[in-house]
Enzyme design. Sequence first.
Site, short mmCIF file in Angstrom:
data_model
loop_
_atom_site.label_atom_id
_atom_site.label_comp_id
_atom_site.label_asym_id
_atom_site.label_seq_id
_atom_site.Cartn_x
_atom_site.Cartn_y
_atom_site.Cartn_z
N ASP A 11 8.68 -86.34 46.69
CA ASP A 11 8.58 -86.19 48.13
C ASP A 11 7.12 -86.39 48.49
O ASP A 11 6.24 -85.64 48.02
CB ASP A 11 9.03 -84.79 48.58
CG ASP A 11 10.54 -84.60 48.43
OD1 ASP A 11 11.27 -85.61 48.48
OD2 ASP A 11 10.97 -83.46 48.26
N ASP A 130 21.57 -85.53 53.43
CA ASP A 130 21.18 -84.13 53.32
C ASP A 130 22.35 -83.31 53.82
O ASP A 130 22.63 -83.27 55.02
CB ASP A 130 19.91 -83.85 54.14
CG ASP A 130 18.70 -84.60 53.61
OD1 ASP A 130 18.66 -84.87 52.39
OD2 ASP A 130 17.80 -84.93 54.40
#
Length: 252
Positions: A11, A130
């Site tokens: 990330d 997600d």
Amino acid sequence: MIKKRIIPCLDVKDGRVVKGIQFKGLRDLGNPVDYALYYNEQGADELVFLDISRTEAGHGLMLDVIEETAEKLFIPLTVGGGISTIDDISQLLNHGADKVSLNSSALKHPAFIQEASEKFGSQCICIAIDSNFDTELNDYFCYTHGGKKRTDKRVYDWVQEVEALGAGELLITSMTHDGMKQGFDVNHSHEIEQLVHIPIIASGGGGNPEHFVDLFKQTNVSAGLAASILHDKETTVNEIKQSMAQGGIPIR
């Protein structure tokens, strides 16, 4: 038998690798290129770069970082985060990405998936989801903006829709399991794999090598994603693969 993949995920926010728990409390971990080279040497099967700063703030593609990383990698590189146009995909692929990961843009404009897969090939298009469980509605829904915004799209509907539109792969992150290191959401992964015929990468919850063994024994997903346990060197890709091999799971 298809060999299972272990995929580290970076990330990246403002050019730095970060990690949080359940998408919150991000901490700075270091330079993404250094991490990429480390995982390349460690025997990772692929690498995922998610530019979360672009998703949140909408600034330019991190093409310089992608290019520098791709020049030194010998494994496939998937890049995601704020990709919204065919030109974005073209630039990333031209700068060394092998695949792109689409999330918010695909949910806003599903036809974008078909357009992208027809132009670049379905093997280049991974749809990231997600996923979070809504207790009031008793169902899993897709979230965007780093897990902050719930959409009206049911996960189990969306996975079938994106496959029909030409997606070549799914990256499913269980938000309730993300960063918790208590094991993958194997039930959720199993439900999804019953609905589609494309490869699934499971993300969220891998805390030790045995969690990956459990994931592959209890589901037919093709890959497990890991971040914090690898970044913090609580275990290594090699140790995970050794446990998998001992558990009779085919590895690359």
